[in-house]
Design a protein around this motif. Structure first.
Motif, PDB file in Angstrom:
ATOM      1  N   LYS A 120      24.538  62.029   0.204  1.00  0.00           N
ATOM      2  CA  LYS A 120      25.548  61.186  -0.412  1.00  0.00           C
ATOM      3  C   LYS A 120      26.040  60.144   0.586  1.00  0.00           C
ATOM      4  CE  LYS A 120      27.257  64.596  -3.733  1.00  0.00           C
ATOM      5  NZ  LYS A 120      28.448  65.343  -4.214  1.00  0.00           N
ATOM      6  N   SER A 121      26.256  58.963   0.069  1.00  0.00           N
ATOM      7  CA  SER A 121      26.722  57.878   0.931  1.00  0.00           C
ATOM      8  C   SER A 121      28.179  58.092   1.309  1.00  0.00           C
ATOM      9  CB  SER A 121      26.573  56.540   0.198  1.00  0.00           C
ATOM     10  OG  SER A 121      27.178  55.509   0.941  1.00  0.00           O
ATOM     11  N   ASN A 122      28.506  57.742   2.546  1.00  0.00           N
ATOM     12  CA  ASN A 122      29.891  57.828   3.004  1.00  0.00           C
ATOM     13  C   ASN A 122      30.689  56.577   2.641  1.00  0.00           C
ATOM     14  OD1 ASN A 122      29.551  60.355   4.235  1.00  0.00           O
ATOM     15  ND2 ASN A 122      28.664  59.408   6.063  1.00  0.00           N
ATOM     16  N   LEU A 123      30.014  55.613   2.027  1.00  0.00           N
ATOM     17  CA  LEU A 123      30.689  54.380   1.655  1.00  0.00           C
ATOM     18  C   LEU A 123      31.627  54.636   0.471  1.00  0.00           C
ATOM     19  CD1 LEU A 123      27.660  51.930   1.845  1.00  0.00           C
ATOM     20  CD2 LEU A 123      29.501  52.194   3.513  1.00  0.00           C
ATOM     21  N   PRO A 124      32.750  53.948   0.426  1.00  0.00           N
ATOM     22  CA  PRO A 124      33.682  54.133  -0.694  1.00  0.00           C
ATOM     23  C   PRO A 124      33.102  53.620  -2.002  1.00  0.00           C
ATOM     24  CG  PRO A 124      34.349  52.271   0.660  1.00  0.00           C
ATOM     25  CD  PRO A 124      33.242  52.953   1.405  1.00  0.00           C
ATOM     26  N   THR A 125      33.532  54.215  -3.110  1.00  0.00           N
ATOM     27  CA  THR A 125      33.098  53.768  -4.430  1.00  0.00           C
ATOM     28  C   THR A 125      33.706  52.410  -4.742  1.00  0.00           C
ATOM     29  OG1 THR A 125      32.993  56.069  -5.161  1.00  0.00           O
ATOM     30  CG2 THR A 125      33.033  54.371  -6.873  1.00  0.00           C
ATOM     31  N   PHE A 126      32.893  51.539  -5.296  1.00  0.00           N
ATOM     32  CA  PHE A 126      33.365  50.205  -5.661  1.00  0.00           C
ATOM     33  C   PHE A 126      33.914  50.275  -7.089  1.00  0.00           C
ATOM     34  CE2 PHE A 126      32.771  45.689  -6.874  1.00  0.00           C
ATOM     35  CZ  PHE A 126      33.469  45.103  -5.821  1.00  0.00           C
ATOM     36  N   THR A 127      35.228  50.254  -7.216  1.00  0.00           N
ATOM     37  CA  THR A 127      35.883  50.455  -8.507  1.00  0.00           C
ATOM     38  C   THR A 127      36.177  49.134  -9.219  1.00  0.00           C
ATOM     39  OG1 THR A 127      38.101  50.353  -7.522  1.00  0.00           O
ATOM     40  CG2 THR A 127      36.983  52.507  -7.538  1.00  0.00           C
ATOM     41  N   GLU A 128      36.715  49.253 -10.445  1.00  0.00           N
ATOM     42  CA  GLU A 128      37.104  48.062 -11.200  1.00  0.00           C
ATOM     43  C   GLU A 128      38.240  47.327 -10.499  1.00  0.00           C
ATOM     44  OE1 GLU A 128      37.911  48.651 -15.293  1.00  0.00           O
ATOM     45  OE2 GLU A 128      36.034  49.707 -15.697  1.00  0.00           O
ATOM     46  N   LYS A 173      28.299  42.105  -7.768  1.00  0.00           N
ATOM     47  CA  LYS A 173      28.648  43.405  -8.345  1.00  0.00           C
ATOM     48  C   LYS A 173      30.005  43.329  -9.047  1.00  0.00           C
ATOM     49  CE  LYS A 173      28.559  48.317  -7.294  1.00  0.00           C
ATOM     50  NZ  LYS A 173      28.212  49.334  -6.286  1.00  0.00           N
ATOM     51  N   ALA A 174      30.954  42.595  -8.431  1.00  0.00           N
ATOM     52  CA  ALA A 174      32.286  42.466  -9.029  1.00  0.00           C
ATOM     53  C   ALA A 174      32.204  41.774 -10.378  1.00  0.00           C
ATOM     54  CB  ALA A 174      33.197  41.687  -8.084  1.00  0.00           C
ATOM     55  N   ARG A 175      31.382  40.740 -10.465  1.00  0.00           N
ATOM     56  CA  ARG A 175      31.241  40.010 -11.739  1.00  0.00           C
ATOM     57  C   ARG A 175      30.518  40.841 -12.783  1.00  0.00           C
ATOM     58  NH1 ARG A 175      29.734  35.132  -7.990  1.00  0.00           N
ATOM     59  NH2 ARG A 175      31.790  34.152  -7.753  1.00  0.00           N
ATOM     60  N   ALA A 176      29.622  41.724 -12.310  1.00  0.00           N
ATOM     61  CA  ALA A 176      28.926  42.611 -13.248  1.00  0.00           C
ATOM     62  C   ALA A 176      29.885  43.660 -13.806  1.00  0.00           C
ATOM     63  CB  ALA A 176      27.750  43.287 -12.554  1.00  0.00           C
ATOM     64  N   ILE A 177      30.815  44.138 -12.965  1.00  0.00           N
ATOM     65  CA  ILE A 177      31.782  45.150 -13.394  1.00  0.00           C
ATOM     66  C   ILE A 177      32.864  44.551 -14.274  1.00  0.00           C
ATOM     67  CG2 ILE A 177      33.624  46.691 -12.559  1.00  0.00           C
ATOM     68  CD1 ILE A 177      31.920  47.280 -10.134  1.00  0.00           C
ATOM     69  N   GLN A 178      33.291  43.326 -13.941  1.00  0.00           N
ATOM     70  CA  GLN A 178      34.387  42.708 -14.691  1.00  0.00           C
ATOM     71  C   GLN A 178      33.993  41.319 -15.197  1.00  0.00           C
ATOM     72  OE1 GLN A 178      38.155  42.769 -12.616  1.00  0.00           O
ATOM     73  NE2 GLN A 178      38.490  44.810 -13.391  1.00  0.00           N
ATOM     74  N   PRO A 179      32.936  41.264 -15.995  1.00  0.00           N
ATOM     75  CA  PRO A 179      32.512  39.948 -16.483  1.00  0.00           C
ATOM     76  C   PRO A 179      33.558  39.276 -17.365  1.00  0.00           C
ATOM     77  CG  PRO A 179      31.382  41.692 -17.669  1.00  0.00           C
ATOM     78  CD  PRO A 179      32.114  42.332 -16.534  1.00  0.00           C
ATOM     79  N   LEU A 180      34.256  40.063 -18.181  1.00  0.00           N
ATOM     80  CA  LEU A 180      35.249  39.493 -19.092  1.00  0.00           C
ATOM     81  C   LEU A 180      36.438  38.955 -18.305  1.00  0.00           C
ATOM     82  CD1 LEU A 180      35.165  42.069 -22.018  1.00  0.00           C
ATOM     83  CD2 LEU A 180      34.014  39.865 -21.854  1.00  0.00           C
TER      84      LEU A 180
END
Length: 234
Positions: A120-128, A173-180
């Motif tokens: 598992k990656s130690n990187l933080p989850t990229f949330t909304e 990635k940010a635009r993919a998560i929050q396109p609207l």
């Protein structure tokens, strides 16, 4: 035990005799390694690896469909063993290679290592929320003030590094998560621009109307009014 054969081994390209001599040398090398495997258990895995490398090289030199027949006719190795030796050669650079292991033990260990789930990656989850914050930072990078642009750029780069990405990948990635949200923000900016343009058009129309046929005193009064409203700095 298999013996040498006079079969006309052909290659997809090149003169047959030029190809045949290297194949003879490879067959001899494979047979020598097979002797090591059969009589010296301690170095068995290293010998299998060397034989596998030679077998892979020979396979590349032969025309399609001839490899199995060549192995059986020119080497002391069964085709099944040849396949295993080539597996050892291919896996040696990817798995834990212990020269003291047996061939079966090594291949089994490699199969187990491949079947293990990736760590598992130690990187933080990229949330909304992260996506929204990243887009807000990106918006500040278009500021007319250089200092604000530099601060926004530094924040975005740090955030991207914390999540194991480049700034471009982070925004994608940010635009993919929050396109609207991204579109809504862009639409809001567009509407604000339209309102500003409409306001300026109204001012321009008003100026044209007021200046038309105005006397010098009236022009001075108009300019004073504009200056008081912060619309003229003359």
């Amino acid at each position: 035990m298999h013996g040498a054969s006079s079969a006309p081994w052909s290659s997809p390209k090149g003169d047959r005799n030029e190809r045949y001599r290297p194949l003879d040398a490879l067959a001899q090398r494979i047979n020598e390694e097979q002797h090591q495997i059969e009589h010296h258990a301690k170095g068995m895995l290293l010998a299998a690896k060397a034989a596998g490398e030679a077998l892979i090289e020979a396979k590349k030199m032969l025309a399609h469909g001839q490899f199995k027949q060549w192995v059986e006719a020119n080497t002391k190795v069964s085709y099944r063993s040849a396949v295993r030796y080539m597996q050892v050669a291919k896996c040696a650079t990817h798995g834990t290679f212990d020269p003291d292991m047996g061939i079966n033990a090594f291949l089994e260990q490699y199969a187990q290592e491949r079947s293990k789930p990736a760590p598992k990656s130690n990187l933080p989850t990229f949330t909304e929320d992260d996506a929204e914050y990243a887009l807000k930072i990106a918006a500040r990078m278009d500021s007319e003030f250089e200092g604000e642009r530099e601060v926004a750029k530094a924040k975005l780069e740090k955030m991207a590094k914390d999540h194991g990405m480049t700034s471009g990948e982070l925004l994608e990635k940010a635009r993919a998560i929050q396109p609207l949200n991204h579109l809504a923000e862009a639409e809001k900016e567009l509407n604000a621009l339209r309102e500003e343009l409409a306001r300026r058009d109204r001012i321009l129309s008003d100026l044209k109307r007021r200046f038309a046929g105005a006397s010098k005193d009236e022009l001075i009064e108009i300019l004073a009014d504009l200056k008081a409203r912060g619309m003229w700095k003359g």
